[in-house]
Enzyme design. Sequence first.
Site, PDB file in Angstrom:
ATOM      1  N   HIS A  45       0.837  -1.197   0.000  1.00 16.77           N
ATOM      2  CA  HIS A  45       0.000   0.000   0.000  1.00 16.77           C
ATOM      3  C   HIS A  45       0.874   1.251   0.000  1.00 16.77           C
ATOM      4  CE1 HIS A  45      -3.437  -2.417   1.822  1.00 16.77           C
ATOM      5  NE2 HIS A  45      -2.388  -3.120   2.218  1.00 16.77           N
ATOM      6  N   TYR A  46       0.311   2.390  -0.429  1.00 16.97           N
ATOM      7  CA  TYR A  46       0.909   3.667  -0.064  1.00 16.97           C
ATOM      8  C   TYR A  46      -0.021   4.366   0.926  1.00 16.97           C
ATOM      9  CZ  TYR A  46      -1.743   5.650  -4.148  1.00 16.97           C
ATOM     10  OH  TYR A  46      -2.691   6.016  -5.083  1.00 16.97           O
ATOM     11  N   THR A  47       0.552   5.273   1.723  1.00 17.41           N
ATOM     12  CA  THR A  47      -0.195   5.833   2.850  1.00 17.41           C
ATOM     13  C   THR A  47      -1.091   7.011   2.473  1.00 17.41           C
ATOM     14  OG1 THR A  47       1.673   7.284   3.374  1.00 17.41           O
ATOM     15  CG2 THR A  47       1.564   5.150   4.512  1.00 17.41           C
TER      16      THR A  47
ATOM     17  N   GLU B 267       2.474  -0.953   4.565  1.00 18.35           N
ATOM     18  CA  GLU B 267       2.200   0.427   4.166  1.00 18.35           C
ATOM     19  C   GLU B 267       3.527   1.140   3.927  1.00 18.35           C
ATOM     20  OE1 GLU B 267      -0.507   2.291   3.665  1.00 18.35           O
ATOM     21  OE2 GLU B 267      -2.188   1.124   4.476  1.00 18.35           O
TER      22      GLU B 267
ATOM     23  N   HIS C 205      -2.520  -3.206  -3.328  1.00 23.64           N
ATOM     24  CA  HIS C 205      -3.896  -3.051  -2.869  1.00 23.64           C
ATOM     25  C   HIS C 205      -4.846  -2.936  -4.056  1.00 23.64           C
ATOM     26  CE1 HIS C 205      -6.625  -1.030   0.388  1.00 23.64           C
ATOM     27  NE2 HIS C 205      -7.059  -2.210   0.023  1.00 23.64           N
TER      28      HIS C 205
ATOM     29  N   ASP D 245      -3.440   2.101  -5.123  1.00 16.64           N
ATOM     30  CA  ASP D 245      -2.096   1.943  -4.563  1.00 16.64           C
ATOM     31  C   ASP D 245      -1.535   0.525  -4.751  1.00 16.64           C
ATOM     32  OD1 ASP D 245      -4.264   1.442  -2.676  1.00 16.64           O
ATOM     33  OD2 ASP D 245      -2.777   1.173  -1.106  1.00 16.64           O
TER      34      ASP D 245
END
Length: 276
Positions: free
Chosen positions: A47-49, A111, A157, A167
């Site tokens: 994921h990215y945040t 993440e 994700h 993401d």
Amino acid sequence: MSLLKKLLLPLTAALLTGCATAPPAARLDNTYTARSQSSRVKFVILHYTVGNLPSAIKTLTEQVVSSHYLLTDEAEPKFYVLVDESRQSNHAGLSSWKTFSNLNPASIGIEIVNPGYTDNARGAYAPFSQAQIDQLILLLKDIVKRHQIAPQNILGHADIAPQRKQDPGPMFPWKQLADAGLITWPDAAQVAAQQAVFETQMPDIMWIQKRLAQHGYALAQTGVLDDATRNVLFVFQSKYRQSKYDGEPDAETAAILDVLTRPQAAAPVAATQELH
């Protein structure tokens, strides 16, 4: 009654009461071990945040959403271990891949601190630092070794929720993970050969939907180029063809999809040929 007896009576009663109410301990014998068993972890989801480090820490430690690891964006990135791998983190949400659904119980969530799509004049996705990717590859290799994760099960994700997530986005360097031996990647020569075939005869939408579903995406096979299909194509292109990710079917996208969903030794095939 002596003074000593008076003092001992309450203590004796307390001890007797405690003994009477204590639950019996389970009798555990570890003599035998079942041969048929495996790790609960079958997937790793990246994921990215969409936020900076302080906001990510606050979100992932105080709210409903969580992840096993948080990779920082510092000059020397590190991982915060937020959830033990033996426990479930709530990072995937409504999700599916191939025959699996609800991936939270069977996955490790990572993440990565990254703002994602930046709403500026260029409207671009933010890059990941090489230092972050170097750290990520080290952790992934360790996780794969410990849990025997299949290459096709290291996912973004967006792969498991293409109708609502993007993401880790088209700036994430998936090819570096392939070069590190962590994921599979389409052979460039086979893609070029198949693209030449599809430039002459492009597969129809039903073919593309079937192949996307075969690859692993949840997608209804309607034969119509609808928004759901475009969303999945966007995710697929963002991963395997990052020079152009417009969600539109074309010969190159179809060729990449064909190579990924057929035996790698197979020769170029016509667009009208049935699924293998």
